[in-house]
Design a protein around this motif. Sequence first.
Motif, short mmCIF file in Angstrom:
data_model
loop_
_atom_site.label_atom_id
_atom_site.label_comp_id
_atom_site.label_asym_id
_atom_site.label_seq_id
_atom_site.Cartn_x
_atom_site.Cartn_y
_atom_site.Cartn_z
N ASN A 34 0.81 -1.21 0.00
CA ASN A 34 0.00 0.00 0.00
C ASN A 34 0.85 1.26 0.00
OD1 ASN A 34 0.09 -0.71 3.19
ND2 ASN A 34 -0.13 1.49 2.93
N THR B 246 -2.44 1.60 -7.53
CA THR B 246 -3.15 2.65 -6.80
C THR B 246 -2.12 3.61 -6.21
OG1 THR B 246 -4.83 3.07 -5.08
CG2 THR B 246 -3.18 1.42 -4.58
N THR C 32 -19.59 7.54 0.20
CA THR C 32 -18.61 8.62 0.20
C THR C 32 -19.25 10.00 0.17
OG1 THR C 32 -18.41 8.43 -2.21
CG2 THR C 32 -16.83 7.20 -0.87
N HIS D 150 -7.77 12.56 0.06
CA HIS D 150 -8.67 11.74 -0.76
C HIS D 150 -9.17 12.49 -1.98
CE1 HIS D 150 -9.31 7.86 1.26
NE2 HIS D 150 -9.06 8.50 2.40
N LYS E 146 -8.65 6.83 -3.46
CA LYS E 146 -8.25 5.93 -2.36
C LYS E 146 -6.95 6.41 -1.72
CE LYS E 146 -10.58 1.83 -4.19
NZ LYS E 146 -11.52 1.68 -3.07
N ASP F 68 -8.47 3.68 7.50
CA ASP F 68 -9.08 4.17 6.27
C ASP F 68 -9.52 3.02 5.37
OD1 ASP F 68 -9.96 6.28 4.78
OD2 ASP F 68 -8.00 7.15 4.39
N ASP F 69 -9.19 1.79 5.76
CA ASP F 69 -9.63 0.63 4.99
C ASP F 69 -11.07 0.23 5.31
OD1 ASP F 69 -8.92 -0.16 7.54
OD2 ASP F 69 -7.90 -1.99 6.92
N ASN G 145 -13.26 -0.22 2.44
CA ASN G 145 -12.37 -0.41 1.28
C ASN G 145 -12.05 0.89 0.55
OD1 ASN G 145 -14.38 -3.23 0.95
ND2 ASN G 145 -12.23 -3.40 1.49
N HIS G 146 -11.69 1.91 1.32
CA HIS G 146 -11.30 3.18 0.73
C HIS G 146 -9.79 3.39 0.80
CE1 HIS G 146 -15.46 4.41 0.25
NE2 HIS G 146 -15.68 3.92 1.46
N GLU G 147 -9.05 2.32 1.06
CA GLU G 147 -7.61 2.40 1.23
C GLU G 147 -6.88 2.23 -0.09
OE1 GLU G 147 -8.39 -2.06 1.58
OE2 GLU G 147 -9.45 -0.15 1.72
N SER G 148 -5.65 2.72 -0.17
CA SER G 148 -4.80 2.58 -1.36
C SER G 148 -3.94 1.33 -1.21
CB SER G 148 -3.94 3.83 -1.53
OG SER G 148 -3.29 4.17 -0.32
#
Length: 397
Positions: free
Chosen positions: A161, A186, A341, A358, A365, A372-373, A376-379
């Motif tokens: 990540n 990402t 979101t 963001h 992401k 922040d996951d 599922n908004h994580e990179s």
Amino acid sequence: MLTRVKVLAATGATALVGGLLALGAPAPAQAAVPDTIPLKVTNNSGRGDPLYIYDLGTSLATGQQGWADANGTFHPWPAGGNPPTPAPDASIPGPAAGQSETIRIPKFSGRIYFSYGQKLVFKLTTGGLVQPAVQNPSDPNRDILFNWSEYTLNDSGLWLNSTQVDMFSAPYAVGVQRADGSVSSTGHLKAGGYSAVFNALRTQPGGWGGLIQTRSDGTVLRALSPGHALETGALPNSVMDDYVNRVWQKYATTTLTVTPFTDQPNTKYYGRVSGNVMNFTNGSGAVVTSFQKPDADSIFGCHKLLDAPNDAVRGPISRTLCAGFNRSTLLVNPDQPDTTTANFYQDAVTNHYARIIHAQMADGKAYAFPFDDVGNHESLVHDSSPQQAYLTLDPLG
């Protein structure tokens, strides 16, 4: 299910290197992950100064902390001292601007650091590695432009990540090539996004411009996360109080329902406030855990009064609360987590650092706070049979 474990940033003391822990069933024998995989580092920064790469972490084969060289060979750290002693030079010369270089990374839970112009300073205490802590003005890495990615490579695959949990700095993206040849990536910013983050922080009322650190020559180096900005005094400790007070007032008369697992929709917990405590009950009405009224540090760090142990009850509830506070969704939706979101960061009191980052990510992401996951908004990229990993260093502006 992947559970992200927050990396503890060094604050002048020993810090554990390790970004991600992958929990779950072992990979099938036919999809065995080799001991090392290639990592292609591409330097698209446009910078002419030297680039240095570091692969630091905990070996999953031996449990020791150490570093890996360009061939993926693991080297345990020697014994440290008190005061800390210099660590061996673990740097790997990186590619020049416009070029790529491939190294190999072993089965690690750790970080891939990169720095421009200067090598990073690492030291060892009797407890292990001391990592950069640039919120401390005397940290020897304070004036170096650097950043890092987090990864775990184990028998179940690769988790890699990009992260802004501790700071936003030199931009980069991560990627993985799957067995079928496709690539998932990402972490890229929108065009102009790097400068836009700093500009937005500067104009955000309430002291958020104080997150930005510059060198004496005026070079912008990074923006500290709000948790570290509390340490430096750039943000007041009361920065989240108004929102917390409104949340506590609302749930004194309303029930907050937390459904922490997407694959277990019938597992629900119910929160109600009594005084300074929010108690959570299960479906039988038994109290399963309680939270004291959190302060800003607990919210931004998802720790202390919002501690999240790696268990089946308190941890999942806490991470949901943490996401709700940082994204300011707790007042608009009594059913959490809210993954819509459109509701994120709409309150005037929110984690503006996370909001701004963001907004400037190409895919929306990021890892702008520890959980922040949630939703599922994580990179993050993941594959159970990775053929190659990628670290792409992007232009700064």
